[in-house]
Design a protein around this motif. Structure first.
Motif, short mmCIF file in Angstrom:
data_model
loop_
_atom_site.label_atom_id
_atom_site.label_comp_id
_atom_site.label_asym_id
_atom_site.label_seq_id
_atom_site.Cartn_x
_atom_site.Cartn_y
_atom_site.Cartn_z
N ASP A 1 0.91 -1.21 0.03
CA ASP A 1 0.19 0.16 0.05
C ASP A 1 0.96 1.32 0.01
N HIS B 1 8.80 11.67 -0.06
CA HIS B 1 9.39 11.42 1.02
C HIS B 1 10.91 10.99 1.13
N THR B 2 11.22 10.66 -0.08
CA THR B 2 12.69 10.10 -0.26
C THR B 2 13.45 10.39 -1.14
N VAL C 1 10.52 -0.13 0.23
CA VAL C 1 10.66 1.02 -0.93
C VAL C 1 11.67 1.68 -0.99
N LEU D 1 18.10 0.30 13.65
CA LEU D 1 18.18 -0.22 12.32
C LEU D 1 18.99 -1.44 12.36
N MET E 1 13.44 -0.92 10.74
CA MET E 1 13.97 0.42 11.29
C MET E 1 13.00 1.28 11.82
N ARG F 1 12.01 7.66 11.72
CA ARG F 1 12.37 8.93 12.31
C ARG F 1 13.70 9.11 13.19
N HIS G 1 26.32 9.13 1.75
CA HIS G 1 25.57 7.99 1.56
C HIS G 1 24.05 8.32 1.03
N ASN H 1 18.32 9.19 1.62
CA ASN H 1 17.02 9.89 1.55
C ASN H 1 17.43 11.31 1.12
N ARG I 1 15.57 14.13 1.33
CA ARG I 1 15.17 14.81 2.69
C ARG I 1 16.10 15.02 3.51
N GLY J 1 24.68 5.11 9.25
CA GLY J 1 23.80 4.07 9.03
C GLY J 1 23.63 3.01 10.27
O1 UT7 Z 1 20.69 3.72 5.11
C1 UT7 Z 1 20.59 4.08 6.52
C2 UT7 Z 1 19.84 4.73 7.21
N1 UT7 Z 1 18.45 4.75 6.80
C3 UT7 Z 1 17.91 6.08 6.74
O2 UT7 Z 1 18.54 7.17 6.72
C4 UT7 Z 1 16.56 6.26 6.59
C5 UT7 Z 1 16.01 7.03 7.47
N2 UT7 Z 1 14.52 7.50 7.74
C6 UT7 Z 1 13.87 7.88 6.60
O3 UT7 Z 1 14.44 8.28 5.63
C7 UT7 Z 1 12.30 8.31 6.85
O4 UT7 Z 1 12.06 8.49 8.25
C8 UT7 Z 1 11.32 7.19 6.01
C9 UT7 Z 1 11.63 7.76 4.57
C10 UT7 Z 1 11.84 5.99 6.44
C11 UT7 Z 1 9.96 7.60 6.47
O5 UT7 Z 1 9.77 9.19 6.20
P1 UT7 Z 1 9.04 9.86 7.44
O6 UT7 Z 1 8.67 11.29 6.86
O7 UT7 Z 1 9.85 9.94 8.61
O8 UT7 Z 1 7.63 8.90 7.75
P2 UT7 Z 1 7.02 8.34 9.15
O9 UT7 Z 1 8.03 7.22 9.20
O10 UT7 Z 1 6.87 9.55 9.83
O11 UT7 Z 1 5.51 7.94 8.33
C12 UT7 Z 1 4.68 8.74 7.93
C13 UT7 Z 1 3.55 8.13 7.57
C14 UT7 Z 1 3.03 6.82 8.38
O12 UT7 Z 1 1.49 6.68 8.30
P3 UT7 Z 1 0.65 7.19 9.67
O13 UT7 Z 1 1.03 6.28 10.94
O14 UT7 Z 1 1.15 8.80 9.92
O15 UT7 Z 1 -0.61 7.01 9.38
C15 UT7 Z 1 3.61 5.40 7.56
O16 UT7 Z 1 2.92 4.50 7.90
O17 UT7 Z 1 3.81 7.46 6.12
C16 UT7 Z 1 3.50 6.06 6.33
N3 UT7 Z 1 4.23 5.18 5.40
C17 UT7 Z 1 4.15 5.10 3.96
N4 UT7 Z 1 3.10 5.57 3.11
C18 UT7 Z 1 2.90 5.04 2.11
C19 UT7 Z 1 5.51 4.59 5.65
N5 UT7 Z 1 6.08 4.08 4.37
C20 UT7 Z 1 5.04 4.46 3.50
C21 UT7 Z 1 4.94 4.03 2.06
N6 UT7 Z 1 4.01 4.47 1.31
N7 UT7 Z 1 5.88 3.29 1.73
#
Ligand code: UT7
Length: 316
Positions: free
Chosen positions: A31, A40-41, A160, A195, A206, A209, A243, A246, A248, A304
Motif C-alpha cells: 500500500d 518522502h525520499t 520501498v 536499524l 528500522m 524517524r 551515503h 534519503n 530529504r 547507518g
Molecule cells: O541507510 C541508512 C539509514 N536509513 C535512513 O537513513 C532512513 C532514515 N529515515 C527515513 O528516511 C524516513 O524516516 C522514512 C523515509 C523511512 C519515512 O519518512 P517519514 O517522513 O519519517 O515518515 P514516517 O515514518 O513519519 O511515516 C509517516 C506515515 C506513516 O503513516 P501514519 O502512521 O502517519 O498514518 C507511515 O505508515 O507514512 C506512512 N508510510 C507510508 N505510506 C505510503 C510509511 N511508508 C510508507 C510508504 N507508502 N512506503
C-alpha cells in the motif's frame, strides 16, 4: 607537495543489476504510491538482482568494470576489503575471499567490514591504514549489497527504500598528489536496534524517524569535524558524496548547517539506498560525467546501522 605517504584512489568501478523496479511496480504489491515514495525520499526506482546473483557476483562485476578501464590495474593487488551487510554466506567464508577466488587473485589479504551503510567509509580507512602500515600495497575497496535478500517485501515502511548494487575503488600509494587527507569513524551503539537485521526477523527493521534525525546530525557533524581538523572552510569543498539514504535528509542537513545543497552529489532517484555500495556507485557515476577533477577537495560521508557514521576527506 610531494608526500611518499599519500594514498589515493587510482580507479573506480561499479555495477548495478539490469532489472529496474519502479515505485509504481511496488505499489502493485504494498500500500504505497510513487507520490509518497518520491516526496518522502527522492527515490523513483531501484535495481534488483536476479535470484542467482549473489553479493559477491555484484562485487566481481564492479571490479571487472574497474579492470576494463586498464588491464594493468589487476597487477599487484594484494588486498581486498569488502564492505557489506549482505554477505553471500552467514558468518564465513567472507565475501572478500569469494571475490578473490572469482577474480583469480591469489594470496591477497581479504576481509569483510560490517559497519552498515557506513561500511565503505570504514573499509576505505582500514585499507588506507593497512597500506600505510605495509600490510598491503595495492587494495581493492568494495561496497557491495544484495539488500533484496534481507528486505521484508510486505513492509511498506522499509521495502520501498532499498536497492542492490556494487561499487569499488583501487587504493594505491602516490608521491604525486595528496589523495586521502583525513578520515573519521564513529559509532553510537545505543542506537543499535534503530536499524537492524535481527535473528528473529531476518529482515531489515528500522525506526525511520530516529534514524532520520541521527542521519542529519551525523552528516553535519562529520563534515564540520573534517573541515575543522584540516583548517578548511565549506566553500573549499567541491563535492560532498553522501551515503544515499534519503534526499530529504540531505536537504534538512543543508538547511540546518548552512551547506549548499548543490555541493551534495545525489543519485538516489535511480538506485534507492544501496547501503555500503551507494558512495562508490555515486563516485563511478561522477567520474563518468567528468565531475571529478585533480586538485578538488571532496568529502565522502556515511551513516547507518550501528549506529555508525564517518567521513573521508580527499584531495582528488
Ligand atoms: O541507510 C541508512 C539509514 N536509513 C535512513 O537513513 C532512513 C532514515 N529515515 C527515513 O528516511 C524516513 O524516516 C522514512 C523515509 C523511512 C519515512 O519518512 P517519514 O517522513 O519519517 O515518515 P514516517 O515514518 O513519519 O511515516 C509517516 C506515515 C506513516 O503513516 P501514519 O502512521 O502517519 O498514518 C507511515 O505508515 O507514512 C506512512 N508510510 C507510508 N505510506 C505510503 C510509511 N511508508 C510508507 C510508504 N507508502 N512506503
Amino acid at each position: 607537495m610531494k608526500s611518499p605517504e599519500s594514498i589515493y584512489i587510482s580507479s573506480i568501478g561499479c555495477y548495478v543489476p539490469k532489472k529496474i523496479v519502479t515505485n509504481d511496480d511496488l505499489a502493485q504489491t504494498v500500500d504505497t504510491s510513487d507520490e509518497w515514495i518520491h516526496s518522502h525520499t527522492g527515490i523513483r526506482e531501484r535495481r534488483i538482482a536476479d535470484t542467482e546473483e549473489e553479493c559477491s557476483d555484484l562485487a566481481v562485476k564492479a571490479v571487472l568494470d574497474l579492470f576494463a578501464k586498464d588491464a594493468g590495474h589487476k597487477e599487484g593487488i594484494d588486498g581486498i576489503v569488502v564492505a557489506t551487510a549482505t554477505a553471500d554466506h552467514y558468518g564465513f567464508p567472507s565475501t572478500a575471499c569469494i571475490v578473490a577466488e572469482k577474480l583469480g587473485i591469489k594470496g591477497a589479504a581479504a576481509l569483510d567490514i560490517g559497519a552498515g551503510c557506513t561500511g565503505f567509509i570504514y573499509a576505505l580507512e582500514v585499507a588506507r591504514a593497512m597500506i600505510l602500515s605495509g600490510s598491503m600495497t595495492k587494495a581493492l575497496v568494495i561496497g557491495a549489497e544484495k539488500l533484496s535478500n534481507v528486505v521484508n517485501w510486505k513492509d511498506r515502511n522499509t521495502c520501498v527504500l532499498f536497492g542492490d548494487g556494487a561499487g569499488c575503488v583501487l587504493l594505491e600509494k602516490t608521491e604525486e598528489r595528496k589523495g586521502i587527507i583525513d578520515s573519521t569513524l564513529h559509532a553510537e551503539g545505543s542506537g543499535s536496534l534503530a536499524l537492524a537485521i535481527t535473528k528473529e526477523s531476518r529482515t531489515i527493521t528500522m525506526e525511520g524517524r530516529a534514524v532520520y534525525n541521527f542521519a542529519v546530525r551525523a552528516i553535519g557533524d562529520t563534515v564540520l569535524e573534517l573541515l575543522r581538523r584540516n583548517d578548511l572552510s565549506i566553500d573549499k569543498i567541491k563535492w560532498i558524496v553522501p551515503h544515499q539514504a534519503n534526499k530529504r535528509i540531505i536537504n534538512a542537513c543543508s538547511k540546518r548547517y548552512g551547506f549548499k545543497a548543490e555541493t551534495f552529489y545525489m543519485n538516489i532517484d535511480r538506485y534507492a539506498n544501496t547501503s555500503a555500495a551507494s558512495i562508490p556507485i555515486a563516485l563511478a557515476e561522477m567520474e563518468e560525467k567528468s565531475l571529478l577533477k585533480a586538485g578538488q577537495y571532496i568529502l565522502f560521508v556515511g551513516f547507518g546501522a550501528g549506529l555508525t557514521y564517518g567521513g573521508t576527506l580527499i584531495q582528488w
